[in-house]
Design a protein around this motif. Structure first.
Motif, PDB file in Angstrom:
ATOM      1  N   MET A   1      60.740  38.509  45.767  1.00 36.83           N
ATOM      2  CA  MET A   1      59.674  37.514  45.699  1.00 36.83           C
ATOM      3  C   MET A   1      59.796  36.720  44.402  1.00 36.83           C
ATOM      4  O   MET A   1      60.240  37.224  43.386  1.00 36.83           O
ATOM      5  N   SER A   2      59.348  35.502  44.445  1.00 37.43           N
ATOM      6  CA  SER A   2      59.390  34.652  43.255  1.00 37.43           C
ATOM      7  C   SER A   2      58.001  34.579  42.622  1.00 37.43           C
ATOM      8  O   SER A   2      57.017  35.030  43.207  1.00 37.43           O
ATOM      9  N   ALA A   3      57.930  33.989  41.431  1.00 42.30           N
ATOM     10  CA  ALA A   3      56.660  33.877  40.709  1.00 42.30           C
ATOM     11  C   ALA A   3      55.575  33.180  41.545  1.00 42.30           C
ATOM     12  O   ALA A   3      54.450  33.677  41.619  1.00 42.30           O
ATOM     13  N   PRO A   4      55.877  32.034  42.196  1.00 43.65           N
ATOM     14  CA  PRO A   4      54.833  31.398  43.013  1.00 43.65           C
ATOM     15  C   PRO A   4      54.356  32.302  44.170  1.00 43.65           C
ATOM     16  O   PRO A   4      53.184  32.284  44.539  1.00 43.65           O
ATOM     17  N   GLN A   5      55.275  33.108  44.721  1.00 46.79           N
ATOM     18  CA  GLN A   5      54.890  34.014  45.806  1.00 46.79           C
ATOM     19  C   GLN A   5      53.967  35.119  45.299  1.00 46.79           C
ATOM     20  O   GLN A   5      53.040  35.516  45.984  1.00 46.79           O
ATOM     21  N   PHE A   6      54.253  35.615  44.081  1.00 44.81           N
ATOM     22  CA  PHE A   6      53.369  36.635  43.482  1.00 44.81           C
ATOM     23  C   PHE A   6      51.959  36.084  43.336  1.00 44.81           C
ATOM     24  O   PHE A   6      50.978  36.748  43.654  1.00 44.81           O
ATOM     25  N   LEU A   7      51.874  34.848  42.828  1.00 40.31           N
ATOM     26  CA  LEU A   7      50.563  34.218  42.629  1.00 40.31           C
ATOM     27  C   LEU A   7      49.845  34.007  43.964  1.00 40.31           C
ATOM     28  O   LEU A   7      48.646  34.252  44.071  1.00 40.31           O
ATOM     29  N   LYS A   8      50.593  33.531  44.955  1.00 42.05           N
ATOM     30  CA  LYS A   8      49.999  33.279  46.278  1.00 42.05           C
ATOM     31  C   LYS A   8      49.483  34.588  46.870  1.00 42.05           C
ATOM     32  O   LYS A   8      48.387  34.630  47.445  1.00 42.05           O
ATOM     33  N   ASP A   9      50.252  35.671  46.704  1.00 40.62           N
ATOM     34  CA  ASP A   9      49.844  36.983  47.201  1.00 40.62           C
ATOM     35  C   ASP A   9      48.540  37.421  46.525  1.00 40.62           C
ATOM     36  O   ASP A   9      47.609  37.878  47.184  1.00 40.62           O
ATOM     37  N   CYS A  10      48.483  37.257  45.205  1.00 38.16           N
ATOM     38  CA  CYS A  10      47.270  37.625  44.460  1.00 38.16           C
ATOM     39  C   CYS A  10      46.079  36.808  44.946  1.00 38.16           C
ATOM     40  O   CYS A  10      44.994  37.350  45.171  1.00 38.16           O
ATOM     41  N   GLU A  11      46.289  35.506  45.101  1.00 37.67           N
ATOM     42  CA  GLU A  11      45.189  34.639  45.518  1.00 37.67           C
ATOM     43  C   GLU A  11      44.693  35.006  46.918  1.00 37.67           C
ATOM     44  O   GLU A  11      43.489  35.090  47.159  1.00 37.67           O
ATOM     45  N   THR A  12      45.618  35.272  47.835  1.00 36.40           N
ATOM     46  CA  THR A  12      45.253  35.648  49.200  1.00 36.40           C
ATOM     47  C   THR A  12      44.434  36.935  49.200  1.00 36.40           C
ATOM     48  O   THR A  12      43.400  37.033  49.868  1.00 36.40           O
ATOM     49  N   ARG A  13      44.877  37.923  48.419  1.00 35.82           N
ATOM     50  CA  ARG A  13      44.179  39.208  48.381  1.00 35.82           C
ATOM     51  C   ARG A  13      42.809  39.075  47.710  1.00 35.82           C
ATOM     52  O   ARG A  13      41.841  39.705  48.145  1.00 35.82           O
ATOM     53  N   MET A  14      42.706  38.251  46.663  1.00 34.26           N
ATOM     54  CA  MET A  14      41.404  38.053  46.007  1.00 34.26           C
ATOM     55  C   MET A  14      40.441  37.324  46.939  1.00 34.26           C
ATOM     56  O   MET A  14      39.250  37.621  46.968  1.00 34.26           O
ATOM     57  N   GLU A  15      40.969  36.386  47.697  1.00 35.53           N
ATOM     58  CA  GLU A  15      40.134  35.656  48.663  1.00 35.53           C
ATOM     59  C   GLU A  15      39.588  36.624  49.716  1.00 35.53           C
ATOM     60  O   GLU A  15      38.425  36.541  50.112  1.00 35.53           O
ATOM     61  N   LYS A  16      40.428  37.582  50.144  1.00 35.62           N
ATOM     62  CA  LYS A  16      39.971  38.583  51.121  1.00 35.62           C
ATOM     63  C   LYS A  16      38.857  39.441  50.522  1.00 35.62           C
ATOM     64  O   LYS A  16      37.869  39.744  51.191  1.00 35.62           O
ATOM     65  N   ALA A  17      39.012  39.843  49.269  1.00 39.95           N
ATOM     66  CA  ALA A  17      37.979  40.649  48.602  1.00 39.95           C
ATOM     67  C   ALA A  17      36.669  39.861  48.521  1.00 39.95           C
ATOM     68  O   ALA A  17      35.581  40.398  48.746  1.00 39.95           O
ATOM     69  N   PHE A  18      36.779  38.559  48.227  1.00 31.95           N
ATOM     70  CA  PHE A  18      35.602  37.695  48.153  1.00 31.95           C
ATOM     71  C   PHE A  18      34.957  37.542  49.538  1.00 31.95           C
ATOM     72  O   PHE A  18      33.731  37.566  49.671  1.00 31.95           O
ATOM     73  N   ASP A  19      35.785  37.419  50.582  1.00 32.20           N
ATOM     74  CA  ASP A  19      35.259  37.310  51.952  1.00 32.20           C
ATOM     75  C   ASP A  19      34.495  38.556  52.356  1.00 32.20           C
ATOM     76  O   ASP A  19      33.461  38.468  53.019  1.00 32.20           O
ATOM     77  N   VAL A  20      35.007  39.719  51.962  1.00 28.58           N
ATOM     78  CA  VAL A  20      34.320  40.977  52.274  1.00 28.58           C
ATOM     79  C   VAL A  20      32.931  40.962  51.642  1.00 28.58           C
ATOM     80  O   VAL A  20      31.937  41.297  52.287  1.00 28.58           O
ATOM     81  N   LEU A  21      32.859  40.544  50.373  1.00 23.49           N
ATOM     82  CA  LEU A  21      31.562  40.466  49.695  1.00 23.49           C
ATOM     83  C   LEU A  21      30.641  39.485  50.411  1.00 23.49           C
ATOM     84  O   LEU A  21      29.476  39.786  50.675  1.00 23.49           O
ATOM     85  N   ARG A  22      31.167  38.313  50.730  1.00 21.18           N
ATOM     86  CA  ARG A  22      30.357  37.294  51.403  1.00 21.18           C
ATOM     87  C   ARG A  22      29.781  37.823  52.722  1.00 21.18           C
ATOM     88  O   ARG A  22      28.605  37.623  53.020  1.00 21.18           O
ATOM     89  N   ASN A  23      30.610  38.514  53.494  1.00 22.79           N
ATOM     90  CA  ASN A  23      30.138  39.067  54.769  1.00 22.79           C
ATOM     91  C   ASN A  23      29.112  40.168  54.548  1.00 22.79           C
ATOM     92  O   ASN A  23      28.142  40.272  55.301  1.00 22.79           O
ATOM     93  N   ASP A  24      29.328  40.994  53.518  1.00 26.99           N
ATOM     94  CA  ASP A  24      28.347  42.038  53.197  1.00 26.99           C
ATOM     95  C   ASP A  24      27.004  41.412  52.825  1.00 26.99           C
ATOM     96  O   ASP A  24      25.955  41.881  53.253  1.00 26.99           O
ATOM     97  N   LEU A  25      27.046  40.362  52.021  1.00 25.30           N
ATOM     98  CA  LEU A  25      25.813  39.716  51.581  1.00 25.30           C
ATOM     99  C   LEU A  25      25.098  39.034  52.746  1.00 25.30           C
ATOM    100  O   LEU A  25      23.873  39.008  52.798  1.00 25.30           O
ATOM    101  N   LYS A  26      25.874  38.493  53.670  1.00 24.71           N
ATOM    102  CA  LYS A  26      25.292  37.820  54.826  1.00 24.71           C
ATOM    103  C   LYS A  26      24.432  38.782  55.633  1.00 24.71           C
ATOM    104  O   LYS A  26      23.385  38.420  56.144  1.00 24.71           O
ATOM    105  N   GLY A  27      24.906  40.026  55.754  1.00 25.21           N
ATOM    106  CA  GLY A  27      24.207  41.006  56.564  1.00 25.21           C
ATOM    107  C   GLY A  27      23.002  41.633  55.883  1.00 25.21           C
ATOM    108  O   GLY A  27      22.229  42.337  56.516  1.00 25.21           O
ATOM    109  N   LEU A  28      22.823  41.390  54.586  1.00 25.24           N
ATOM    110  CA  LEU A  28      21.690  41.986  53.876  1.00 25.24           C
ATOM    111  C   LEU A  28      20.390  41.289  54.243  1.00 25.24           C
ATOM    112  O   LEU A  28      20.346  40.075  54.404  1.00 25.24           O
ATOM    113  N   ARG A  29      19.360  42.074  54.328  1.00 29.74           N
ATOM    114  CA  ARG A  29      18.065  41.533  54.711  1.00 29.74           C
ATOM    115  C   ARG A  29      17.355  40.937  53.503  1.00 29.74           C
ATOM    116  O   ARG A  29      17.167  41.595  52.498  1.00 29.74           O
TER     117      ARG A  29
END
Length: 186
Positions: A1-29
């Motif tokens: 993998m190259s440097a840009p691929q490492f960054l893209k991988d990190c960004e994709t995984r952080m976005e997934k972590a953020f999506d999990v939080l967003r979905n958790d918050l959506k379901g809160l009453r």
């Protein structure tokens, strides 16, 4: 993998972590009824757990109630059972055609507990992002050791991963603050 691929991988995984939080918050009453409160609810539909919105129409006629109208009358009892078994803490009122859920007003104590839960979920998301940063930094270090990138590229890559982390931590804080405010105002 190259440097840009490492960054893209990190960004994709952080976005997934953020999506999990967003979905958790959506379901809160909060103090207000929303169809999103039932997003995590699964109904036993012909032997498989199915999201409630795939077996019924979910609407909120007013801020304190949710009406669930199944596409098929057969699933009414299954939906009611799923609501009773869930952690929503709501009592379904089944009239044979629709299920009505009435949200009681939240006490100040319940609101404070919910805000604490929001803070915990936000912290969990930040920890996930920090772990992703650690993995990204390790990828840059391994690539530099393997002589596929230079020391300067490694340092620049690590700095970019840190900037990425800061931006996602800010997004997480912002989402948690908005939800906390919504809960307290309810």
């Amino acid at each position: 993998m190259s440097a840009p691929q490492f960054l893209k991988d990190c960004e994709t995984r952080m976005e997934k972590a953020f999506d999990v939080l967003r979905n958790d918050l959506k379901g809160l009453r909060t103090g207000r009824a929303t169809p999103a409160m039932l997003d995590t609810l699964r109904v036993d539909y012909y032997g498989s757990p199915t999201p409630v919105k795939e077996v019924a129409n979910v609407s909120c006629p007013d801020p304190t109630s949710i009406v669930i109208k199944p596409f098929s009358g057969d699933s009414l009892k299954d939906i009611e059972k799923a609501i009773r078994a869930s952690s929503l803490g709501l009592a379904p009122n089944n009239d044979g055609k629709v299920i009505r859920l009435t949200l009681p007003p939240m006490s100040g104590d319940q609101r404070k507990k919910l805000v604490a839960e929001i803070k915990k979920k936000a912290e969990d998301a930040k920890v996930a992002c920090r772990n992703i940063r650690r993995d990204g930094n390790k990828n840059f270090e391994d690539a530099e050791k393997a002589k596929t990138i230079t020391e300067d590229d490694r340092d620049k890559g690590k700095a970019k991963v840190q900037d990425l982390l800061k931006s996602y931590e800010a997004k997480i804080d912002d989402a948690a603050d908005k939800k906390s405010k919504e809960v307290m105002e309810g």
